[in-house]
Design an enzyme around this catalytic site. Sequence first.
Site, PDB file in Angstrom:
ATOM      1  N   GLY A  72      81.208   6.072  17.106  1.00 34.80           N
ATOM      2  CA  GLY A  72      79.811   5.835  16.724  1.00 34.80           C
ATOM      3  C   GLY A  72      79.448   4.389  16.955  1.00 34.80           C
ATOM      4  O   GLY A  72      80.288   3.565  17.324  1.00 34.80           O
ATOM      5  N   SER A  73      78.168   4.055  16.726  1.00 29.91           N
ATOM      6  CA  SER A  73      77.707   2.681  16.928  1.00 29.91           C
ATOM      7  C   SER A  73      76.480   2.442  16.069  1.00 29.91           C
ATOM      8  O   SER A  73      76.015   3.321  15.356  1.00 29.91           O
ATOM      9  CB  SER A  73      77.387   2.439  18.411  1.00 29.91           C
ATOM     10  OG  SER A  73      76.369   3.307  18.831  1.00 29.91           O
ATOM     11  N   GLY A  74      75.963   1.217  16.123  1.00 33.74           N
ATOM     12  CA  GLY A  74      74.770   0.885  15.369  1.00 33.74           C
ATOM     13  C   GLY A  74      74.978   0.853  13.872  1.00 33.74           C
ATOM     14  O   GLY A  74      74.015   0.971  13.110  1.00 33.74           O
ATOM     15  N   SER A  75      76.242   0.713  13.428  1.00 33.26           N
ATOM     16  CA  SER A  75      76.600   0.723  12.003  1.00 33.26           C
ATOM     17  C   SER A  75      76.286   2.051  11.320  1.00 33.26           C
ATOM     18  O   SER A  75      76.230   2.125  10.091  1.00 33.26           O
ATOM     19  CB  SER A  75      75.905  -0.423  11.239  1.00 33.26           C
ATOM     20  OG  SER A  75      76.361  -1.665  11.691  1.00 33.26           O
ATOM     21  N   GLY A  89      76.853   5.279   9.527  1.00 27.03           N
ATOM     22  CA  GLY A  89      77.943   5.851   8.748  1.00 27.03           C
ATOM     23  C   GLY A  89      78.968   4.839   8.284  1.00 27.03           C
ATOM     24  O   GLY A  89      80.021   5.218   7.768  1.00 27.03           O
ATOM     25  N   ARG A 129      80.151  -2.685  26.526  1.00 29.28           N
ATOM     26  CA  ARG A 129      78.795  -2.644  27.085  1.00 29.28           C
ATOM     27  C   ARG A 129      78.075  -3.920  26.692  1.00 29.28           C
ATOM     28  O   ARG A 129      78.541  -4.687  25.851  1.00 29.28           O
ATOM     29  CB  ARG A 129      78.027  -1.440  26.528  1.00 29.28           C
ATOM     30  CG  ARG A 129      78.040  -1.392  25.006  1.00 29.28           C
ATOM     31  CD  ARG A 129      77.245  -0.250  24.428  1.00 29.28           C
ATOM     32  NE  ARG A 129      77.471  -0.060  23.012  1.00 29.28           N
ATOM     33  CZ  ARG A 129      76.964  -0.800  22.048  1.00 29.28           C
ATOM     34  NH1 ARG A 129      76.179  -1.822  22.361  1.00 29.28           N
ATOM     35  NH2 ARG A 129      77.221  -0.566  20.769  1.00 29.28           N
TER      36      ARG A 129
END
Length: 406
Positions: free
Chosen positions: A158-161, A163, A283
Amino acid sequence: MARNALILIEGHRGNGPLYVQAAQRLGLHPITLSTNPTQYEYLAAENVETILIDTDNLDALVQECSRLRATYGIAGITGFAGHDESVSATVGKLCRYFDLSGPNPASIEQCCDKFVQRQLLAEADVPIPAYRVAANAADVESCAAALGLPVIVKPAVGSGSMGVRLCRSTDELAEHTAYLLDGEHMWRSQPKVLVEEFAEGPAYYAAVMGHEVVGIGAADYNPPPHFVYRECTIPALLTDEEHKRVADVSLSCLPALGLDWGPKSIEVRWTKRGPVVIEVNPRLSGAPTPQLIKLAYGVDLISEHIKLVIGDEVNLRKRESQVAAVRFLVADSEGTLDWTDGASRAAAVTGVAEVRLYVEPKAPIVRKGDYRDCIGHVVAASPSHAQTEAILQRAVASIGWSITSP
């Protein structure tokens, strides 16, 4: 003679328009392939050629790119991971198929699984937080007991914080475990939870292109338990020795993960042990980090990334020496956004480079404890840290909004 096209897999709210504009400046024709193009407003606004396609289907993408090659010369293929990291691996596979410059898909895939990433970094003696992996609630509880509270609990992919939470008690641990495993968190693959020690200390991130650290920024978050960005500043206030140590530990990740190509963003915390790697993202960082790098150093990372993609010579030489920073506007409650005010006043403050609001009045505001809590940002630059901070304070104080609770 056929125009040279730059194929963009999916889009990005922040970086997407910048890639389109940079491609056009470089004489390329950008074409976006997306499962849902309407979610990227700039595609219609800038009249970007767009093709509706299932970007999870590699065979369909190969077929479509082959069809496009009958009309255009395909100079390169890249894309936007956004909050689905698998896009980066797909880009790598397409580049391999068409013999174009691009990332190694196997390296991307193993890096995007944070548990596998942790294992590879540990094997290479890169300093990282202590960690465990869990598949169910009982596993999470035993992992936390082994590490000792407080712990960070987050999805392994996952990404974007999304969870990600600091759990300081058994109640918080049980609550967040239920959130992740009992249906509220959206999993794209089999649930796998990473439990790790809370590495306390100032947060930094290294913007890397190839094997070169272009810049090191300081990151400031809103108060725990979640990790929502409040402010980012480039360059970070570090001594030469501290800068070298953060750069060295960042670069030590690359051979461990097989990331020898393209842009990376590496998150580091300076703990009692010194710099500890929190996460390696294979990325370019999302907006506005590329704008901060450009303001601070005069290096256009997006244009240079495109040059790398199409096989041109890359130039990362710094031509400016400024301090650039972004302050994020974070929703302070849930409900309906009634109004916003003052964006034009903020933009008029000397030194402000950009003011952006992400949501329109009457939009619902639901706080998630991640990047989606941000409703806008202000970017500023000046010759000094103190001056840039003062500019941000003045500009942000000009902006107001009202959220009506449901």
